[in-house]
Design a protein around this motif. Structure first.
Motif, PDB file in Angstrom:
ATOM      1  N   CYS A   1       0.858  -1.200   0.108  1.00  0.00           N
ATOM      2  CA  CYS A   1       0.009   0.194  -0.081  1.00  0.00           C
ATOM      3  C   CYS A   1       0.810   1.211  -0.079  1.00  0.00           C
ATOM      4  CB  CYS A   1      -0.974  -0.027   1.058  1.00  0.00           C
ATOM      5  SG  CYS A   1      -1.977   1.307   1.281  1.00  0.00           S
ATOM      6  N   THR A   2       0.438   2.194  -1.033  1.00  0.00           N
ATOM      7  CA  THR A   2       1.301   3.474  -0.792  1.00  0.00           C
ATOM      8  C   THR A   2       0.230   4.556  -1.054  1.00  0.00           C
ATOM      9  OG1 THR A   2       1.228   3.303  -3.304  1.00  0.00           O
ATOM     10  CG2 THR A   2       3.386   2.363  -2.075  1.00  0.00           C
ATOM     11  N   ARG A   3       0.802   5.832  -0.840  1.00  0.00           N
ATOM     12  CA  ARG A   3      -0.057   7.023  -0.960  1.00  0.00           C
ATOM     13  C   ARG A   3      -0.434   7.549  -2.331  1.00  0.00           C
ATOM     14  NH1 ARG A   3      -1.182   9.566   3.835  1.00  0.00           N
ATOM     15  NH2 ARG A   3       0.106   9.047   5.641  1.00  0.00           N
ATOM     16  N   ASN A   4      -1.406   7.655  -2.640  1.00  0.00           N
ATOM     17  CA  ASN A   4      -1.831   8.315  -4.180  1.00  0.00           C
ATOM     18  C   ASN A   4      -1.399   9.731  -4.025  1.00  0.00           C
ATOM     19  OD1 ASN A   4      -2.875   8.610  -6.329  1.00  0.00           O
ATOM     20  ND2 ASN A   4      -4.759   8.372  -5.882  1.00  0.00           N
TER      21      ASN A   4
ATOM     22  N   PRO B   1     -10.285   6.970   1.964  1.00  0.00           N
ATOM     23  CA  PRO B   1      -9.210   6.115   1.479  1.00  0.00           C
ATOM     24  C   PRO B   1      -8.951   5.598   0.272  1.00  0.00           C
ATOM     25  CG  PRO B   1     -10.506   5.436   3.670  1.00  0.00           C
ATOM     26  CD  PRO B   1     -11.355   6.476   2.785  1.00  0.00           C
TER      27      PRO B   1
ATOM     28  N   LEU C   1      -7.186   8.151  -1.232  1.00  0.00           N
ATOM     29  CA  LEU C   1      -5.771   8.820  -0.474  1.00  0.00           C
ATOM     30  C   LEU C   1      -4.930   7.680  -0.884  1.00  0.00           C
ATOM     31  CD1 LEU C   1      -7.046  10.296   2.901  1.00  0.00           C
ATOM     32  CD2 LEU C   1      -6.067  11.474   0.798  1.00  0.00           C
ATOM     33  N   TYR C   2      -5.117   6.541  -0.763  1.00  0.00           N
ATOM     34  CA  TYR C   2      -4.158   5.222  -0.728  1.00  0.00           C
ATOM     35  C   TYR C   2      -4.317   4.391  -2.138  1.00  0.00           C
ATOM     36  CZ  TYR C   2      -4.707   6.585   4.043  1.00  0.00           C
ATOM     37  OH  TYR C   2      -4.777   7.325   5.303  1.00  0.00           O
TER      38      TYR C   2
ATOM     39  N   ASN D   1      -3.843   0.362  -3.374  1.00  0.00           N
ATOM     40  CA  ASN D   1      -3.621  -1.092  -2.965  1.00  0.00           C
ATOM     41  C   ASN D   1      -4.182  -0.998  -1.423  1.00  0.00           C
ATOM     42  OD1 ASN D   1      -2.742  -1.798  -5.547  1.00  0.00           O
ATOM     43  ND2 ASN D   1      -0.856  -1.422  -4.949  1.00  0.00           N
ATOM     44  N   HIS D   2      -5.014  -0.244  -0.772  1.00  0.00           N
ATOM     45  CA  HIS D   2      -5.163  -0.245   0.453  1.00  0.00           C
ATOM     46  C   HIS D   2      -6.262  -1.395   0.920  1.00  0.00           C
ATOM     47  CE1 HIS D   2      -8.953   1.661  -0.743  1.00  0.00           C
ATOM     48  NE2 HIS D   2      -9.401   1.548   0.614  1.00  0.00           N
TER      49      HIS D   2
ATOM     50  N   GLN E   1      -7.062  -5.108   4.855  1.00  0.00           N
ATOM     51  CA  GLN E   1      -6.958  -3.873   4.603  1.00  0.00           C
ATOM     52  C   GLN E   1      -5.591  -3.296   4.992  1.00  0.00           C
ATOM     53  OE1 GLN E   1     -10.205  -1.294   5.727  1.00  0.00           O
ATOM     54  NE2 GLN E   1     -11.743  -2.791   5.731  1.00  0.00           N
TER      55      GLN E   1
ATOM     56  N   ARG F   1      -2.352   0.091   4.970  1.00  0.00           N
ATOM     57  CA  ARG F   1      -2.013   1.640   5.050  1.00  0.00           C
ATOM     58  C   ARG F   1      -0.925   1.929   4.496  1.00  0.00           C
ATOM     59  NH1 ARG F   1      -6.802   1.799   4.815  1.00  0.00           N
ATOM     60  NH2 ARG F   1      -8.358   3.095   6.339  1.00  0.00           N
ATOM     61  N   PRO F   2      -0.422   2.851   4.184  1.00  0.00           N
ATOM     62  CA  PRO F   2       0.839   3.330   3.482  1.00  0.00           C
ATOM     63  C   PRO F   2       1.948   2.727   4.227  1.00  0.00           C
ATOM     64  CG  PRO F   2      -0.398   4.995   3.260  1.00  0.00           C
ATOM     65  CD  PRO F   2      -1.165   4.066   4.048  1.00  0.00           C
TER      66      PRO F   2
END
Length: 351
Positions: free
Chosen positions: A151-154, A164, A167-168, A170-171, A206, A208-209
């Motif tokens: 998961c990375t930030r968009n 979310p 914002l993210y 592959n979350h 799920q 997160r970054p």
């Protein structure tokens, strides 16, 4: 036998639903129990009476009638569908990296319950005595899958956004992220097959970054009696065919109340000389709730029963194999069991 000849046929062939209980629940048509009836089992008689009628069939479910057998055989067939038709399922999960909030054990359990679309008839059973190592398994008994996602930030997300999904990247980890990694010559053998999860939208975890998953999975052939993940069906059940008999003519407001006591489509009202008269249209749709027996003026005008040897089967596949294939495979398993039993009898006789 206390029963008279007038109702002996009902005792033999019908289960009666009463206000305070159910009668004739046990099979009683065995040899010598009823004078004047030849109940000795006969192959020609069985072949004449036995039949299977397919009522509904689509890619995931099947409904069919199995008529002319005893409840013991019907239940054996149901149990085989649940527990003894083999499938492929994830048996081992080699977790190299899991920085999500889901524990390794829970994650492995969730992965194991994901149905894998692969024809088990094309694979062999794994040897039970093999050691646990990633290198084991061959192209004839193992399917290898991989789940590698981070998961990375968009960078294109709006600064004001709090969603979310925006914002993210592959979350949300879904079953579609599981990829097949061919072993040996599997890429050529299964070139026309799409091996992988049956459904793409099963949520696994799920993230997160900064969180990621890196997992190698081995699928093997197994049976539902060893673990539920190998069961090829979501449901496999049967019920006896309902039989509803009106003992007298029911008209007017009484007929309307009678109609409301049953499932939709069971009772219909037809116009006879300007009067609404109740008529049994399709007793198959009845759920046998016995609601009608709560009404004092209706409980004596209707007779509720079930046909003892008419089983309505419902089979819902998990998607690994079509339902008609599952039924065929279950019949093969039952035939194998019968043949094994006959072989044991022959062996015992020779001794």
């Amino acid at each position: 036998m206390a029963a008279t000849m007038s109702n002996v046929e009902e005792i033999r062939t019908r289960v009666i639903l009463g206000e305070y209980g159910i009668k004739n629940v046990h099979t009683s048509d065995f040899p010598g129990n009823y004078p004047g009836y030849d109940d000795i089992w006969d192959m020609q008689k069985f072949q004449k009476n036995f039949r299977i009628d397919i009522v509904h069939l689509d890619e995931s479910s099947m409904e069919f009638d199995m008529v002319g057998i005893d409840a013991a055989i019907a239940n054996a067939f149901r149990r085989i569908l649940l527990a003894e038709v083999p499938t492929m399922a994830i048996e081992k999960a080699f977790i190299y990296n899991n920085t999500s909030i889901v524990q390794d054990e829970v994650l492995a359990h969730r992965l194991g319950l994901i149905p894998i679309k692969a024809d088990p008839r094309l694979f062999e059973y794994r040897n039970a005595g093999e050691e646990s190592a990633e290198e084991e398994g061959s192209e004839i008994d193992t399917i290898q899958l991989q789940l590698k996602i981070k998961c990375t930030r968009n960078p294109r997300a709006s600064k004001e956004s709090a969603d979310p999904r925006e914002l993210y990247l592959n979350h949300m980890v879904y079953s579609k992220d599981i990829k097949w990694v061919p072993i040996g010559n599997q890429a050529d053998v299964f070139a026309d097959s799409s091996i992988g999860p049956v459904n793409d939208d099963i949520l696994i975890a799920q993230l997160r970054p900064g969180q990621e998953l890196d997992i190698i999975m081995h699928c093997v052939k197994g049976l539902g009696k060893d673990h539920a993940k190998f069961s090829p069906v979501a449901t496999a059940s049967y019920r006896l065919l309902p039989e509803i008999t009106l003992l007298e003519t029911v008209e007017g407001e009484k007929a309307e109340r009678l109609k409301r006591c049953f499932s939709r489509g069971v009772i219909d009202l037809e116009d006879v000389n300007g009067e609404k008269v109740a008529k049994v249209v399709n007793s198959r749709l009845d759920t046998c709730s016995r609601e009608v027996l709560r009404h004092d003026d209706l409980k004596n005008v209707v007779k509720l029963g079930r046909v003892r040897d008419h089983f309505i089967f419902t089979v819902e596949s998990t998607g690994i194999l079509p339902p008609e294939v599952l039924v065929t495979e279950a019949i093969k398993v039952l035939m194998t069991k019968c043949q094994r039993f006959l072989n044991e009898l022959d062996s015992a006789a020779m001794e």
